[in-house]
Design a protein around this motif. Structure first.
Motif, PDB file in Angstrom:
ATOM      1  N   PRO A 132       0.938  -1.162  -0.027  1.00  0.00           N
ATOM      2  CA  PRO A 132      -0.058  -0.125  -0.001  1.00  0.00           C
ATOM      3  C   PRO A 132       0.755   1.166  -0.001  1.00  0.00           C
ATOM      4  CG  PRO A 132       0.101  -1.095   2.252  1.00  0.00           C
ATOM      5  CD  PRO A 132       0.629  -1.956   1.401  1.00  0.00           C
ATOM      6  N   THR A 133       0.327   2.194  -0.805  1.00  0.00           N
ATOM      7  CA  THR A 133       1.245   3.591  -0.923  1.00  0.00           C
ATOM      8  C   THR A 133       1.257   4.123   0.626  1.00  0.00           C
ATOM      9  OG1 THR A 133      -1.010   4.635  -1.399  1.00  0.00           O
ATOM     10  CG2 THR A 133       0.535   4.026  -3.208  1.00  0.00           C
ATOM     11  N   THR A 134       0.228   3.816   1.465  1.00  0.00           N
ATOM     12  CA  THR A 134       0.206   4.416   2.840  1.00  0.00           C
ATOM     13  C   THR A 134       1.367   4.039   3.403  1.00  0.00           C
ATOM     14  OG1 THR A 134      -0.918   2.624   3.566  1.00  0.00           O
ATOM     15  CG2 THR A 134      -2.242   4.662   2.962  1.00  0.00           C
ATOM     16  N   ILE A 135       2.302   3.167   3.166  1.00  0.00           N
ATOM     17  CA  ILE A 135       3.659   2.791   4.033  1.00  0.00           C
ATOM     18  C   ILE A 135       4.446   4.146   3.716  1.00  0.00           C
ATOM     19  CG2 ILE A 135       5.047   2.007   1.949  1.00  0.00           C
ATOM     20  CD1 ILE A 135       5.543  -0.627   3.943  1.00  0.00           C
ATOM     21  N   GLY A 136       4.243   5.165   2.968  1.00  0.00           N
ATOM     22  CA  GLY A 136       5.058   6.303   3.032  1.00  0.00           C
ATOM     23  C   GLY A 136       4.648   7.367   4.099  1.00  0.00           C
ATOM     24  N   SER A 137       3.688   6.816   4.819  1.00  0.00           N
ATOM     25  CA  SER A 137       3.335   7.956   6.047  1.00  0.00           C
ATOM     26  C   SER A 137       4.097   7.212   7.290  1.00  0.00           C
ATOM     27  CB  SER A 137       1.707   7.868   6.396  1.00  0.00           C
ATOM     28  OG  SER A 137       0.938   7.882   5.151  1.00  0.00           O
ATOM     29  N   LEU A 138       4.720   6.173   7.375  1.00  0.00           N
ATOM     30  CA  LEU A 138       5.309   5.842   8.449  1.00  0.00           C
ATOM     31  C   LEU A 138       6.812   6.482   8.658  1.00  0.00           C
ATOM     32  CD1 LEU A 138       4.500   2.117   8.112  1.00  0.00           C
ATOM     33  CD2 LEU A 138       3.104   3.777   9.227  1.00  0.00           C
ATOM     34  N   LYS A 139       6.722   7.590   9.020  1.00  0.00           N
ATOM     35  CA  LYS A 139       8.097   8.553   8.940  1.00  0.00           C
ATOM     36  C   LYS A 139       8.993   8.106   9.825  1.00  0.00           C
ATOM     37  CE  LYS A 139       6.195  11.560   5.739  1.00  0.00           C
ATOM     38  NZ  LYS A 139       5.933  12.693   6.165  1.00  0.00           N
ATOM     39  N   GLN A 140       8.622   7.547  10.724  1.00  0.00           N
ATOM     40  CA  GLN A 140       9.764   7.160  11.936  1.00  0.00           C
ATOM     41  C   GLN A 140      10.276   5.750  11.550  1.00  0.00           C
ATOM     42  OE1 GLN A 140      10.492   9.051  14.392  1.00  0.00           O
ATOM     43  NE2 GLN A 140       8.822  10.384  13.416  1.00  0.00           N
ATOM     44  N   LEU A 141       9.922   5.142  10.476  1.00  0.00           N
ATOM     45  CA  LEU A 141      10.514   3.789  10.060  1.00  0.00           C
ATOM     46  C   LEU A 141      12.181   3.775   9.727  1.00  0.00           C
ATOM     47  CD1 LEU A 141       8.088   1.833   7.705  1.00  0.00           C
ATOM     48  CD2 LEU A 141       9.056   1.126  10.028  1.00  0.00           C
ATOM     49  N   THR A 142      12.752   2.908  10.291  1.00  0.00           N
ATOM     50  CA  THR A 142      14.150   2.551  10.133  1.00  0.00           C
ATOM     51  C   THR A 142      14.587   1.527   9.372  1.00  0.00           C
ATOM     52  OG1 THR A 142      14.747   1.883  12.229  1.00  0.00           O
ATOM     53  CG2 THR A 142      14.874   4.064  12.038  1.00  0.00           C
ATOM     54  N   TYR A 143      13.838   0.702   9.618  1.00  0.00           N
ATOM     55  CA  TYR A 143      13.741  -0.893   9.050  1.00  0.00           C
ATOM     56  C   TYR A 143      12.374  -1.386   8.358  1.00  0.00           C
ATOM     57  CZ  TYR A 143      15.246  -5.786   9.186  1.00  0.00           C
ATOM     58  OH  TYR A 143      15.837  -7.193   8.807  1.00  0.00           O
ATOM     59  N   ILE A 144      12.722  -1.890   7.030  1.00  0.00           N
ATOM     60  CA  ILE A 144      11.448  -2.518   6.604  1.00  0.00           C
ATOM     61  C   ILE A 144      11.999  -3.773   6.022  1.00  0.00           C
ATOM     62  CG2 ILE A 144       9.688  -2.423   4.737  1.00  0.00           C
ATOM     63  CD1 ILE A 144       9.753   0.439   4.880  1.00  0.00           C
ATOM     64  N   SER A 145      11.336  -5.000   6.311  1.00  0.00           N
ATOM     65  CA  SER A 145      11.582  -6.052   5.472  1.00  0.00           C
ATOM     66  C   SER A 145      10.430  -7.115   5.218  1.00  0.00           C
ATOM     67  CB  SER A 145      12.452  -7.181   6.190  1.00  0.00           C
ATOM     68  OG  SER A 145      12.763  -8.384   5.478  1.00  0.00           O
ATOM     69  N   LEU A 146      10.041  -7.000   4.053  1.00  0.00           N
ATOM     70  CA  LEU A 146       8.706  -7.490   3.459  1.00  0.00           C
ATOM     71  C   LEU A 146       9.291  -8.784   2.472  1.00  0.00           C
ATOM     72  CD1 LEU A 146       6.547  -4.497   2.518  1.00  0.00           C
ATOM     73  CD2 LEU A 146       6.906  -5.619   4.956  1.00  0.00           C
TER      74      LEU A 146
END
Length: 790
Positions: A132-146
């Motif tokens: 989802p494009t809303t993942i760009g709203s998670l401004k505090q993210l430092t780590y993503i693994s999908l």
């Protein structure tokens, strides 16, 4: 009497204090969100009971100041396809649902409401559909693994909003389209890891990805469909250590500025269409691993820079147009372990010199070498399919056989040779149930699987990472290299002082492994995919023994908890029943559900209900090799049912799906159609967020392909007349004999299919209209179908 009154008063005070504590510490939104997850997911930890997950220490739930801040549920065997009200956990910082293969469905857009999330880990699940494009709203993210899911569609450009992101891993999915920039990944100035291996990304590598503001150390786009040149801008990122661009369709010359990247340790450019001279790599003093095999470089002598790379352990240059002789001093490089120069044009006499490196393996098979000057060599050498080995392997000469890697074998010195039941013997000679899985390394500085020193370093590094946990020992074994040059190990982690781990310990181990906040010398980043754990130990971590007074208090607390839980349960049950009634009103498939097991649905004439798993299996997980067409609605896949019938599966993409009622109406409509000149509906699938129609497979494709010459079928005028008559008969049936009559509204050559006997069949009813849809005798005049300019 006064004593009893006093005791009664104390009990009342205890009761009231406990009620006040529960009310003070319970956050209703968090509790409601976790309760919703309980109703949506199966196999959650058994201690998820009671009114307060923070006070009662629900497994996998970590709280700060009475708010849920972490959900670490790795490897618990959870299954489900809905996220409940997860977005209500507004203070959540860590979300790890990795290695729960039963978690499936699409990632909801509401995930963008978790504004405090810093770590998002959904590794090794079964999620599908677009990110989802809303993942760009998670401004505090430092780590993503999908990684290791079935995500499809484009990489959302909104990822570029995540300015704090350091680790971005979307590998091992089915993502397609271009790498997004302007806006997009070029805005991730703090990113150090781009992991996109094993997808279907296309287009060129954008130069903006390597701007001077980038801090990347790992860039991995191997095994995609990228085209064009390697942008010279890559030289702007001096911090790069690992570059994997292999197994794409890249062409052009390797940019000279690549040689200025002095921190590169691992360079993979193999299996592309790169041209020009083999690039000079003398500017990479710490280069350990290089693979440029299977490109279309110009013929050239063995580059002199080969002998200058003092840190080199592995050189793989198969099929790279090398000619001439190998410099004798090349074999004396101090750290060299593996050399593969097969399928080139190397010739003359091979001089190994005085190298006494017994760990060195050299594959020079399929060249033109005529002689070996030094016979008393100690390296492992293969010259199979060279003139020096005219008899091949039958010649009996040592170097005329294929050298094989000897994988490192674990030697067990325990006097106890086996364990009872399904327990496993640990390296420290105790029997227990280890936590097991596979480590997939995206890069490494070596390829010698028989060198035990690497395995020892790996084990010790992992053991150090688990410090403070009840881990007795670690065992890595059975190393192998897959077709994409990824090294794989089997991992066993043994518990200390007991036979098995509990759920909390498994969740922490899995989180530590995939978060990778520790160093592994000689190994790059990896992916951990676990095997389902068999034997969680009983009890909740951190439980303490209580005194008699505590038991009395506990009994009273238990009574209060029971009453409160009963009230919550009754309320939740009524809410769920009310929600189910509302949902059932809007579910047109409700009456069909009980018929899934035996396939046929009573309201349909011959069409079957197929499960998602069944269609996924017959299309090899909807692989591109099974795709036979695509359009605005989605893609069409070819598959063979267990009965042997070949079918075409039309899979709608997210943006083109209908509502449930409209989809059911279309199925009921198509199931009524039975005519030799109309394509027949075999069945359908409506589950896991999918809408698929299964048709009979028509082998000769569309009329449009035949008329254009693409199919190779030539239609004479008599054949064309027959096709026209067949199509007319099909339309006549739809207009006058179908019940109710159907207006096709999109007749064109691509919607007429030809079978083995060149009989025409009308297909694709995506724009069809029942004649009685809006009133008897009414036909809409709204323009539909395909517009063609003349």
């Amino acid at each position: 009497m006064n004593l009893y009154v006093t005791i009664g008063g104390i009990w009342l005070l205890i009761y009231l204090a406990h009620v006040v504590a529960i009310l003070a510490f319970t956050n209703t939104d968090d509790f409601a969100a976790l309760t919703a997850l309980k109703s949506s997911w199966d196999n959650l930890p058994p201690n998820w009971n009671g009114p307060d997950p923070c006070v009662l220490n629900w497994e996998g739930v970590i709280c700060t100041n009475s708010r849920v801040t972490s959900l670490k549920l790795n490897g618990m065997g959870i299954s489900g396809s809905q996220f409940g009200d997860l977005a209500s956990l507004t203070e959540l910082e860590f979300l790890d649902l990795s290695n729960n293969l039963g978690l499936k469905g699409t990632l909801p857009s509401s995930i963008g409401e978790l504004k405090n999330l810093t770590v998002l880990m959904l590794i090794g699940c079964s999620f599908f559909g677009p990110i989802p494009t809303t993942i760009g709203s998670l401004k505090q993210l430092t780590y993503i693994s999908l990684s290791s899911n079935n995500f499809t569609g484009l990489i959302p450009p909104s990822i570029g909003n995540l300015s704090k992101l350091s680790w971005l891993d979307l590998s091992d999915n089915q993502l397609n389209g271009p790498i997004p920039v302007n806006p997009g990944m070029d805005s991730l100035g703090n990113a150090r890891h781009f992991h996109f291996s094993n997808n279907q990304l296309s287009g060129s590598i954008p130069p903006e990805l390597f701007g001077p503001n980038m801090k990347l150390i790992h860039v991995m786009f191997d095994n995609n469909r990228l085209v064009g040149n390697i942008p010279p801008d890559i030289g702007n990122v001096k911090s790069l250590e690992v570059v994997r661009l292999d197994r794409n369709l890249l062409n052009g010359e390797v940019p000279e500025i690549l040689n200025s990247l002095g921190n590169i340790t691992d360079l993979y450019l193999a299996n592309n269409k790169l041209l020009g001279q083999i690039p000079n790599l003398t500017g990479m003093p710490v280069l350990s691993y290089v693979d440029m095999s299977n490109n279309t470089f110009e013929e050239s002598d063995v580059p002199s820079w080969f002998t200058s790379l003092q840190s080199l352990t592995t050189l793989v240059m198969e099929n790279t147009q090398l000619i001439g002789e190998i410099p004798v001093n090349f074999f004396s490089l101090p750290h060299l372990e593996k050399v593969v120069l097969s399928n080139n044009k190397l010739s003359g006499t091979l001089d190994i010199g005085s190298s006494d490196n017994t760990n060195l393996t050299v594959d020079l098979s399929s060249n033109s070498i005529t002689n070996v000057s030094t016979k008393a060599y100690k390296i492992k050498l293969s010259l199979l399919n060279n003139p020096v080995c005219p008899g091949g392997e039958s010649s009996g000469v040592k170097y005329c056989t294929a050298e094989k890697d000897n994988s490192y074998i674990i030697l067990n010195s325990c006097t106890l040779t086996s364990c009872s039941s399904d327990r496993v013997l640990s390296p420290k000679c105790s029997c227990s149930h280890p936590y097991t899985g596979n480590l997939w390394f995206f890069s490494s500085s070596f390829l010698d699987l028989g060198d035990s020193s690497y395995h020892n370093v790996l084990e010790q590094s992992l053991l150090s990472a688990f410090k403070g946990l009840p881990v007795d020992s670690v065992n890595v074994s059975h190393p192998s290299v897959d077709i994409n040059s990824h090294i794989q190990y089997q991992l066993q982690i043994f518990p200390s002082g007991k036979e098995s781990f509990n759920r909390t310990e498994i969740a922490i181990l899995g989180f530590l492994l995939n978060r990778q906040n520790f160093s592994l010398p000689s190994f790059g980043p990896f992916l951990f995919i676990e095997n389902s754990y068999c034997c969680f130990s009983d009890g909740v971590t951190g439980a303490k023994k209580s005194s008699n007074t505590g038991a009395i208090v506990g009994a009273s607390v238990g009574c209060v908890l029971f009453i409160l839980l009963l009230c919550v349960g009754i309320y939740a049950f009524r809410q769920r029943r009310s929600a189910k009634r509302e949902s059932d009103k809007n579910n047109p498939f409700l009456l069909w559900d009980s018929y899934k097991g035996n396939g046929a649905v009573p309201q349909l004439k011959g069409a079957k209900w197929f499960s998602f798993e069944e269609l996924r299996n017959i299309t090899n997980n909807f692989s591109e090799s099974h795709c036979i067409g695509s359009g605005g609605y989605g893609k069409v896949y070819k598959g063979t049912l267990t009965s042997g019938e070949v079918v075409a599966i039309k899979r709608a993409q997210q943006g083109s799906m209908q509502g449930a009622a409209e989809f059911r109406t279309e199925i009921e409509l198509l199931s009524r159609i039975h005519h030799k000149n109309v394509v027949s509906l075999v069945g359908f699938c409506y589950e896991q967020g999918e809408q698929m129609l299964v048709y009979e497979f028509i082998h000769n494709g569309t009329l449009g392909e035949s008329l254009s010459g693409k199919s190779g079928i030539k239609l004479g005028w008599s054949s064309r007349l027959k096709v026209a008559l067949d199509a007319a008969r099909g339309l006549l049936y739809l207009h006058e004999l179908a019940n109710p009559p159907i207006i096709h509204r999109d007749i064109k050559s691509n919607n007429i299919l030809l079978d083995d006997q060149l009989n025409a069949k009308v297909a694709d009813f995506g724009l069809s209209k029942l004649l009685g849809d809006t009133g008897k005798g009414y036909v809409t005049t709204q323009v539909k179908g395909t517009l063609v300019s003349i």
